[in-house]
Design a protein around this motif. Structure first.
Motif, PDB file in Angstrom:
ATOM      1  N   LEU A  37      39.524  -0.127 -32.597  1.00  0.00           N
ATOM      2  CA  LEU A  37      39.549  -0.154 -31.139  1.00  0.00           C
ATOM      3  C   LEU A  37      39.290   1.235 -30.563  1.00  0.00           C
ATOM      4  O   LEU A  37      38.559   1.402 -29.586  1.00  0.00           O
ATOM      5  CB  LEU A  37      40.898  -0.694 -30.657  1.00  0.00           C
ATOM      6  CG  LEU A  37      41.091  -0.783 -29.137  1.00  0.00           C
ATOM      7  CD1 LEU A  37      40.077  -1.736 -28.534  1.00  0.00           C
ATOM      8  CD2 LEU A  37      42.513  -1.235 -28.809  1.00  0.00           C
ATOM      9  N   GLY A  38      39.892   2.239 -31.181  1.00  0.00           N
ATOM     10  CA  GLY A  38      39.677   3.604 -30.727  1.00  0.00           C
ATOM     11  C   GLY A  38      38.240   4.043 -30.896  1.00  0.00           C
ATOM     12  O   GLY A  38      37.684   4.739 -30.038  1.00  0.00           O
ATOM     13  N   ARG A  39      37.620   3.618 -32.008  1.00  0.00           N
ATOM     14  CA  ARG A  39      36.220   3.979 -32.229  1.00  0.00           C
ATOM     15  C   ARG A  39      35.328   3.359 -31.159  1.00  0.00           C
ATOM     16  O   ARG A  39      34.437   4.020 -30.601  1.00  0.00           O
ATOM     17  CB  ARG A  39      35.785   3.505 -33.609  1.00  0.00           C
ATOM     18  CG  ARG A  39      34.315   3.768 -33.918  1.00  0.00           C
ATOM     19  CD  ARG A  39      33.952   3.239 -35.293  1.00  0.00           C
ATOM     20  NE  ARG A  39      34.266   1.818 -35.416  1.00  0.00           N
ATOM     21  CZ  ARG A  39      33.486   0.841 -34.924  1.00  0.00           C
ATOM     22  NH1 ARG A  39      32.377   1.146 -34.266  1.00  0.00           N
ATOM     23  NH2 ARG A  39      33.833  -0.423 -35.088  1.00  0.00           N
TER      24      ARG A  39
ATOM     25  N   LEU B 206      37.254   7.514 -17.833  1.00  0.00           N
ATOM     26  CA  LEU B 206      36.921   8.334 -18.993  1.00  0.00           C
ATOM     27  C   LEU B 206      38.165   8.884 -19.678  1.00  0.00           C
ATOM     28  O   LEU B 206      38.242   8.931 -20.914  1.00  0.00           O
ATOM     29  CB  LEU B 206      35.996   9.479 -18.569  1.00  0.00           C
ATOM     30  CG  LEU B 206      34.567   9.078 -18.167  1.00  0.00           C
ATOM     31  CD1 LEU B 206      33.774  10.300 -17.736  1.00  0.00           C
ATOM     32  CD2 LEU B 206      33.867   8.391 -19.327  1.00  0.00           C
ATOM     33  N   GLN B 207      39.134   9.280 -18.890  1.00  0.00           N
ATOM     34  CA  GLN B 207      40.367   9.802 -19.491  1.00  0.00           C
ATOM     35  C   GLN B 207      41.127   8.715 -20.237  1.00  0.00           C
ATOM     36  O   GLN B 207      41.687   8.959 -21.305  1.00  0.00           O
ATOM     37  CB  GLN B 207      41.243  10.424 -18.397  1.00  0.00           C
ATOM     38  CG  GLN B 207      40.663  11.696 -17.808  1.00  0.00           C
ATOM     39  CD  GLN B 207      41.594  12.368 -16.836  1.00  0.00           C
ATOM     40  OE1 GLN B 207      42.737  11.953 -16.661  1.00  0.00           O
ATOM     41  NE2 GLN B 207      41.107  13.413 -16.180  1.00  0.00           N
ATOM     42  N   VAL B 208      41.111   7.489 -19.681  1.00  0.00           N
ATOM     43  CA  VAL B 208      41.795   6.386 -20.379  1.00  0.00           C
ATOM     44  C   VAL B 208      41.094   6.072 -21.691  1.00  0.00           C
ATOM     45  O   VAL B 208      41.740   5.867 -22.736  1.00  0.00           O
ATOM     46  CB  VAL B 208      41.838   5.146 -19.471  1.00  0.00           C
ATOM     47  CG1 VAL B 208      42.341   3.933 -20.248  1.00  0.00           C
ATOM     48  CG2 VAL B 208      42.743   5.403 -18.262  1.00  0.00           C
ATOM     49  N   LEU B 209      39.759   6.037 -21.686  1.00  0.00           N
ATOM     50  CA  LEU B 209      39.019   5.767 -22.914  1.00  0.00           C
ATOM     51  C   LEU B 209      39.257   6.852 -23.953  1.00  0.00           C
ATOM     52  O   LEU B 209      39.398   6.560 -25.153  1.00  0.00           O
ATOM     53  CB  LEU B 209      37.526   5.654 -22.609  1.00  0.00           C
ATOM     54  CG  LEU B 209      37.083   4.423 -21.816  1.00  0.00           C
ATOM     55  CD1 LEU B 209      35.604   4.521 -21.475  1.00  0.00           C
ATOM     56  CD2 LEU B 209      37.365   3.147 -22.599  1.00  0.00           C
TER      57      LEU B 209
ATOM     58  N   GLY C 248      24.978   7.637 -27.463  1.00  0.00           N
ATOM     59  CA  GLY C 248      26.278   7.052 -27.784  1.00  0.00           C
ATOM     60  C   GLY C 248      27.126   8.019 -28.577  1.00  0.00           C
ATOM     61  O   GLY C 248      26.817   9.220 -28.660  1.00  0.00           O
ATOM     62  N   SER C 249      28.193   7.511 -29.192  1.00  0.00           N
ATOM     63  CA  SER C 249      29.097   8.393 -29.931  1.00  0.00           C
ATOM     64  C   SER C 249      28.430   9.000 -31.149  1.00  0.00           C
ATOM     65  O   SER C 249      28.811  10.085 -31.603  1.00  0.00           O
ATOM     66  CB  SER C 249      30.345   7.611 -30.355  1.00  0.00           C
ATOM     67  OG  SER C 249      29.989   6.521 -31.193  1.00  0.00           O
ATOM     68  N   LYS C 250      27.412   8.305 -31.699  1.00  0.00           N
ATOM     69  CA  LYS C 250      26.740   8.813 -32.901  1.00  0.00           C
ATOM     70  C   LYS C 250      25.313   9.257 -32.628  1.00  0.00           C
ATOM     71  O   LYS C 250      24.607   9.670 -33.558  1.00  0.00           O
ATOM     72  CB  LYS C 250      26.734   7.737 -33.982  1.00  0.00           C
ATOM     73  CG  LYS C 250      28.131   7.364 -34.477  1.00  0.00           C
ATOM     74  CD  LYS C 250      28.056   6.301 -35.559  1.00  0.00           C
ATOM     75  CE  LYS C 250      29.458   5.921 -36.038  1.00  0.00           C
ATOM     76  NZ  LYS C 250      29.412   4.873 -37.072  1.00  0.00           N
TER      77      LYS C 250
ATOM     78  N   GLN D 289      32.182   3.810 -25.962  1.00  0.00           N
ATOM     79  CA  GLN D 289      32.026   3.492 -24.541  1.00  0.00           C
ATOM     80  C   GLN D 289      32.229   4.718 -23.662  1.00  0.00           C
ATOM     81  O   GLN D 289      31.584   4.866 -22.618  1.00  0.00           O
ATOM     82  CB  GLN D 289      33.018   2.390 -24.144  1.00  0.00           C
ATOM     83  CG  GLN D 289      32.752   1.059 -24.806  1.00  0.00           C
ATOM     84  CD  GLN D 289      31.361   0.547 -24.487  1.00  0.00           C
ATOM     85  OE1 GLN D 289      30.941   0.538 -23.342  1.00  0.00           O
ATOM     86  NE2 GLN D 289      30.631   0.145 -25.523  1.00  0.00           N
ATOM     87  N   GLU D 290      33.107   5.615 -24.091  1.00  0.00           N
ATOM     88  CA  GLU D 290      33.306   6.839 -23.318  1.00  0.00           C
ATOM     89  C   GLU D 290      32.033   7.672 -23.282  1.00  0.00           C
ATOM     90  O   GLU D 290      31.612   8.163 -22.220  1.00  0.00           O
ATOM     91  CB  GLU D 290      34.439   7.663 -23.916  1.00  0.00           C
ATOM     92  CG  GLU D 290      34.686   8.974 -23.156  1.00  0.00           C
ATOM     93  CD  GLU D 290      35.490   9.973 -23.972  1.00  0.00           C
ATOM     94  OE1 GLU D 290      35.723  11.069 -23.438  1.00  0.00           O
ATOM     95  OE2 GLU D 290      35.843   9.671 -25.127  1.00  0.00           O
ATOM     96  N   VAL D 291      31.384   7.823 -24.446  1.00  0.00           N
ATOM     97  CA  VAL D 291      30.155   8.614 -24.509  1.00  0.00           C
ATOM     98  C   VAL D 291      29.062   7.962 -23.670  1.00  0.00           C
ATOM     99  O   VAL D 291      28.338   8.620 -22.918  1.00  0.00           O
ATOM    100  CB  VAL D 291      29.699   8.791 -25.969  1.00  0.00           C
ATOM    101  CG1 VAL D 291      28.329   9.466 -26.016  1.00  0.00           C
ATOM    102  CG2 VAL D 291      30.715   9.609 -26.736  1.00  0.00           C
TER     103      VAL D 291
END
Length: 403
Positions: free
Chosen positions: A224-226, A204-207, A285-287, A231-233
């Motif tokens: 890529l960051g998005r 999680l910290q890497v993501l 997810g992120s959204k 994936q982190e969420v």
């Protein structure tokens, strides 16, 4: 290296087997001493000596066979009971009729109870009742069908005691199985917690770092960051839900309280229900934010799948009509008699009359995919939209009418 746990099963009946081995040895010595104290009263003491010598050899030779349930096999139990019954039936050939009629002891005396107790420890109260019945019949035959009160008392005592011990053994085995299962579940839970910590400290910290650096660099790195953020969420949601989305039910059965595991994708044994939370959690997810109760939200499996499909259709509308930057929220509420799922977004909203126009054009997403599904479940789907303030879809499913 991470320390892992494993469950070590301990047999609660093992002390009973050890006690049985001691009982057989002591009662064999008691039978020999009982004969030695009154051998002059026997009509044919040689018969008694021969049987007691064979009994001593058998007891010592089979000492290890009654050390545990695995070595105490059915053929051995039959042979052991045969030795006891043979001693009872040989008693009239060795002792005189007056002593027998007066309630004198049989050749194996109380050693016979050890054979019956072995049946009880091996197979429970039913096996104990079976073996003690043969012993009782042999004693009645020896007394010519007219046993004394003391003989009946001893026979009944062995019969009741062996059945009681057999029942206690069955309960102990069921309790041991339940305890072992509980320890396995606890060990599995601790292992999941350990994995969750490892994932949190590493992946999680890497993501999160990839998302932050990608946003700073821009361009393809921003995409890529998005994706890393999404994936982190998703991974964080999975970790918070316990990594393995299984549900457990308890059932009281004749063998004790058993705990079963089943996948949320399949109906639970017995009641055909699913936890709605497990079907909706993958949408997070992120959204998309997902808020759920802390306890399971059970619904009949078909109703749960239809409701989850309606939620998916509502989210598809958000992605299709609210724009790329729109966010959505899923809220699950369990009111006992009904379940309410609310899907809300911060998009531009739906202009007045747009849904009727879409239905007239043959686009039936809301009419069929959402309202139609809820209508079939006996529920309702209410859509509230204010231009510029987003859209809210409230899905209500009554529990008593879902199939």
């Amino acid at each position: 290296m991470a320390k892992r746990e494993r469950v070590v099963r301990m047999s609660v009946e093992q002390p009973l087997w050890r006690a049985l081995t001691g009982y057989r040895l002591l009662t064999m010595i008691y039978a020999v001493l009982l004969f030695a104290s009154a051998y002059k009263e026997y009509d044919h003491p040689g018969v008694a000596v021969g049987y007691l010598a064979a009994l001593a050899v058998w007891t010592l030779a089979t000492h290890r066979r009654v050390a545990n349930a695995a070595s105490c096999t059915k053929p051995f139990l039959g042979a052991d009971l045969g030795v006891a019954i043979a001693g009872i039936l040989l008693t009239p050939l060795a002792d005189n009729a007056e002593r027998i009629a007066g309630g004198g002891p049989t050749l194996p005396s109380i050693w016979t109870a050890g054979s019956v107790l072995a049946f009880a420890l091996k197979g429970g109260w039913r096996w104990a009742g079976f073996a003690s019945t043969f012993v009782a019949a042999a004693n009645i035959v020896v007394h010519g069908g007219d046993p004394t009160r003391d003989t009946l008392h001893n026979v009944l005592l062995v019969w009741v005691a062996s059945i009681a011990i057999g029942y206690v053994v069955e309960v102990a085995r069921a309790s041991e199985a339940t305890l072992a299962r509980a320890l396995e579940i606890e060990a599995a839970t601790r292992e999941r917690e350990r994995l969750a910590r490892d994932i949190h400290d590493g992946v999680l910290q890497v993501l999160a770092m990839v998302q932050r650096r990608g946003t700073e660099l821009g361009g393809e790195a921003a995409d890529l960051g998005r994706m890393a953020g999404e994936q982190e969420v998703a991974l964080r949601t999975l970790v918070s839900s316990g990594l393995v989305p299984t549900s457990r039910i308890s059932r009281d059965e004749s063998l004790g309280a058993l705990v079963d595991s089943y996948d949320d994708e399949e109906p639970a044994a017995g009641n055909g229900e699913l936890d709605l939370r497990g079907l909706l959690a993958p949408h997070a997810g992120s959204k998309v934010s997902f808020a759920e109760p802390g306890t399971p939200v059970p619904l009949p499996a078909p109703a749960a799948r239809e409701l989850a499909a309606a939620v998916g259709a509502a989210l598809d509308n958000v992605r299709r009509h609210a724009g790329e930057g729109a966010r959505a929220w899923i809220l699950v509420e369990d009111w006992g008699d009904e379940v309410i799922v609310t899907v809300r977004d911060d998009g531009p909203g739906i202009p007045a009359g747009r849904l009727d126009q879409a239905e007239g054009e043959g686009r039936m997403g809301v009419a069929l995919s959402i309202r139609g599904r809820l209508r079939d479940l006996g529920g309702t789907a209410e859509l509230v939209s204010v231009p510029g303030q987003g859209t809210e879809v409230e899905l209500k499913v009554p529990r008593g009418r879902t199939q």
